[in-house]
Design a protein around this motif. Structure first.
Motif, mmCIF file in Angstrom:
data_model
loop_
_atom_site.group_PDB
_atom_site.id
_atom_site.type_symbol
_atom_site.label_atom_id
_atom_site.label_comp_id
_atom_site.label_asym_id
_atom_site.label_seq_id
_atom_site.Cartn_x
_atom_site.Cartn_y
_atom_site.Cartn_z
ATOM 1 N N SER A 96 -4.181 -10.442 7.891
ATOM 2 C CA SER A 96 -5.447 -9.709 7.841
ATOM 3 C C SER A 96 -5.592 -8.694 8.959
ATOM 4 O O SER A 96 -6.409 -7.775 8.874
ATOM 5 N N SER A 97 -4.819 -8.830 10.022
ATOM 6 C CA SER A 97 -4.814 -7.847 11.109
ATOM 7 C C SER A 97 -3.390 -7.721 11.636
ATOM 8 O O SER A 97 -2.541 -8.589 11.416
ATOM 9 N N GLN A 98 -3.144 -6.647 12.376
ATOM 10 C CA GLN A 98 -1.775 -6.359 12.790
ATOM 11 C C GLN A 98 -1.245 -7.366 13.798
ATOM 12 O O GLN A 98 -0.127 -7.872 13.649
ATOM 13 N N GLY A 99 -2.011 -7.668 14.823
ATOM 14 C CA GLY A 99 -1.492 -8.540 15.869
ATOM 15 C C GLY A 99 -0.218 -7.958 16.454
ATOM 16 O O GLY A 99 -0.160 -6.782 16.824
ATOM 17 N N SER A 100 0.823 -8.755 16.495
ATOM 18 C CA SER A 100 2.102 -8.298 17.029
ATOM 19 C C SER A 100 3.055 -7.805 15.948
ATOM 20 O O SER A 100 4.216 -7.510 16.226
ATOM 21 N N SER A 101 2.567 -7.707 14.720
ATOM 22 C CA SER A 101 3.410 -7.263 13.606
ATOM 23 C C SER A 101 3.688 -5.769 13.710
ATOM 24 O O SER A 101 2.974 -5.026 14.396
ATOM 25 N N SER A 102 4.710 -5.330 12.989
ATOM 26 C CA SER A 102 5.104 -3.926 13.077
ATOM 27 C C SER A 102 5.782 -3.468 11.798
ATOM 28 O O SER A 102 6.196 -4.282 10.967
ATOM 29 N N VAL A 103 5.887 -2.158 11.649
ATOM 30 C CA VAL A 103 6.631 -1.528 10.566
ATOM 31 C C VAL A 103 7.709 -0.647 11.181
ATOM 32 O O VAL A 103 7.433 0.131 12.105
ATOM 33 N N THR A 104 8.911 -0.762 10.679
ATOM 34 C CA THR A 104 9.982 0.127 11.104
ATOM 35 C C THR A 104 10.481 0.924 9.911
ATOM 36 O O THR A 104 10.463 0.451 8.768
ATOM 37 N N VAL A 105 10.923 2.143 10.187
ATOM 38 C CA VAL A 105 11.481 3.029 9.163
ATOM 39 C C VAL A 105 12.846 3.482 9.661
ATOM 40 O O VAL A 105 12.944 4.196 10.665
ATOM 41 N N GLY A 106 13.896 3.013 9.004
ATOM 42 C CA GLY A 106 15.244 3.306 9.474
ATOM 43 C C GLY A 106 15.502 2.754 10.856
ATOM 44 O O GLY A 106 16.305 3.303 11.618
#
Length: 583
Positions: free
Chosen positions: A77-87
């Motif tokens: 429900s929230s970002q926290g320590s999560s992330s998105v990577t692209v390549g």
């Protein structure tokens, strides 16, 4: 032995009528919650699709490139320590983070490669993305078309943006932007040119913005116009509110390819005619993903024609992926219609070069409910030219009637007509598997039932075309039909389906399961399986990697029946899984 469903414990809740149409009342939110529910414990997050598949990592707001929205489930429900990577490079900002949707800005570290969401549960499956050159523009109500279109100096109108962009450009429409007056040809936005392969033109809502194109006073919201010597294709329409009197979006044209219509709110409340609120004609490689199509025709002066549909893939439209859409509470005849209509070019009859059977079709993971005739109608298809597959869909309260004013239709959850308007008959196998259907074909309870009501139906045409039913779960109310009485049952084959509520299973199919499926709460629209369900591990291998929720298949020793897999808590989404769909 558990009792069969009854009208008391599986009643159609909240029925109301308008213009003689019965509708589920107030269930859109509940149904959305079924599709967008919290992932089961132990399941890693699943990526379904992104709005953009390519874009620049420079320019735009803060010189950090394009905003991209990823859809799926289990992100938190929230970002926290999560992330998105692209390549491998991490995105620079996340203006939206929810359990089912993330909007991120690429940033300079992004590279051509895979989009991956990483949370405390691990990494998601990857989706490909191409980092490339291209300008980024903005439209805002405070802007001026004499500006340069930058974030600081935005344009004022969608039409100016559409006319100024060049292939590879993205324009973000800020909150409150609207284009509700006619530009040309009855449309608020008339598209008369296209992008290029790998470099589409894109109109996208800015993160969190509500932007509207079209109105019920105009025949069309967005309309592609085919002018001599031009091809209109390579477009992205994403995150927009699209409205029209007849069609909120009509795309395609001769030579038109590579349309991506993603995450839009689409409606034609007063609609009627011989088309669809969303219509694609003479188009190829159309991705129609994650849209909400709703309340089409519900405010029309009279019940719409049997030739008017919520979503319509018509003349020679092939290579279609329609997935993860919520199509609901419409007064149209069909929720999704495929019918290739001849256009008499250059002449009607044998010389006509249009209206051939359709192929390379993937209809999956949709939530469909509340329609007069069929949930999905595959009228003119030919899988011998490219697979036609319908899977992981949840369909209920369709085929409810009443009959349209211009004559009877069919009233099924999924219908294969076997029609041919031009060229050879369709042949091969239409694959219908791992769908869950509930309360389909209630038109059978109304006076003058026509015999075309059921969970599934197969018309008599094209004797070389087989409708194959595998791993489906059907829950009917007493008096409804599994297969419509008029079906050509010799053209239906299959195995490993569960049938409940309408008597004996179809005798022309094998390895039937006839038992209470032990669903969590179908009366409240929760169609997940409970532990101990006879649907668990009762399916055959169909090489399907995910269920309607994105849960990896199979979880146990075999595939579960229906759209939902019973979760084994210790397992998660397979890494590196291929993307579902395409064609």
């Amino acid at each position: 032995m558990p009792s069969a469903p009854s009208r008391s414990n599986l009643a159609r809740p909240g029925r109301s009528r308008g213009h003689g149409r019965a509708r589920f009342a107030g269930l859109a939110l509940a149904a959305s919650m079924v599709w967008l529910g919290t992932p089961c414990v132990g399941q890693a997050q699943a990526l379904f699709f992104t709005d953009l598949e390519s874009g620049s990592n420079r320019g735009g707001e803060g010189d950090n490139g394009a905003f991209v929205t990823a859809y799926g489930r289990g992100f938190g429900s929230s970002q926290g320590s999560s992330s998105v990577t692209v390549g491998g490079g991490e995105a620079v900002s996340y203006p939206i983070w929810s359990d089912t949707r993330i909007t991120f800005q690429l940033g300079p570290a992004a590279r051509t490669g895979d989009v991956v969401v990483t949370t405390a549960r691990g990494a998601s499956n990857p989706l490909p993305f191409t980092v490339r050159s291209g300008s980024i523009f903005f439209v805002a109500s405070r802007g001026s078309d004499t500006n340069g279109g930058s974030y600081a100096r935005p344009w004022a109108t969608v039409v100016h943006a559409k006319n100024t962009m060049t292939p590879g450009d993205v324009t973000y429409l800020m909150d409150g932007v609207s284009q509700t007056s006619e530009e040309n040809a009855g449309a608020a936005v008339a598209i008369e040119r296209g992008g290029e392969p790998g470099r589409p033109l894109a109109l996208v809502a800015y993160p969190g913005a509500r932007t509207t194109i079209g109105s019920t006073a105009l025949e069309y919201g967005v309309r592609a116009l085919t002018n001599e010597g031009t091809v209109v294709g390579d477009w992205v329409l994403a995150g927009l509110v699209l409205r029209g009197q007849v069609s909120a979006a009509e795309i395609g044209g001769f030579g038109s390819e590579r349309w991506r219509v993603v995450g839009n709110d689409i409606s034609c409340p007063v609609g009627d005619g011989q088309t669809g609120c969303f219509a694609a004609a003479l188009a190829s490689h159309v991705a129609f993903l994650g849209n909400e199509v709703h309340n089409v025709g519900t405010q029309a002066p009279a019940q719409p024609s049997k030739q008017y549909h919520a979503v319509y893939f018509t003349t020679d439209t092939n290579h279609v992926e329609a997935g993860w859409n919520h199509i609901h509470d419409n007064a149209t005849c069909r929720a999704i219609q495929l019918h290739s209509s001849p256009l008499c070019i250059p002449d009607c009859g044998p010389a006509d070069t249009t209206g051939f059977n359709q192929h390379s079709i993937s209809i999956h993971d949709n939530l469909i409910h509340g329609d007069v005739c069929d949930g999905i109608n595959l009228a003119t298809v030919d899988p011998s030219r490219g697979s036609v597959r319908v899977f992981n869909n949840l369909i209920f309260d369709v085929g409810r009637g009443p009959s349209p004013p211009d004559g009877d239709a069919n009233y099924a959850g999924i219908y294969v007509a076997g029609s041919t308007n031009n060229g050879p008959d369709g042949s091969g196998v239409v694959e219908v598997f791992n769908n869950t259907l509930y309360d389909c074909g209630a038109r059978a309870f109304q006076p003058n039932s026509v015999g075309d009501e059921g969970a599934f139906a197969r018309g008599p045409g094209s004797p070389g075309l087989i409708m194959e039913l595998v791993n489906n779960l059907v829950l009917a109310l007493p008096g409804e039909h599994y297969l419509s009485p008029s079906s050509a049952t010799t053209l239906i084959r299959g195995s490993n389906n569960l049938w409940r509520g309408a008597g004996q299973a179809p005798s022309n199919l094998s390895l039937n399961v006839e038992a209470d499926p032990l669903l969590v709460d179908p009366a409240s629209l929760d169609f997940h399986l409970r532990p101990g369900s006879p649907a668990v591990d009762a399916g055959t291998d169909v090489e399907l990697e995910h269920d309607h929720d994105g849960v990896s298949r199979p979880q146990g020793s075999g595939y579960d029946l229906g759209a939902f897999e019973l979760v084994a808590p210790a397992q998660g989404i397979r890494r590196g899984a291929r993307r579902i769909g395409g064609g």
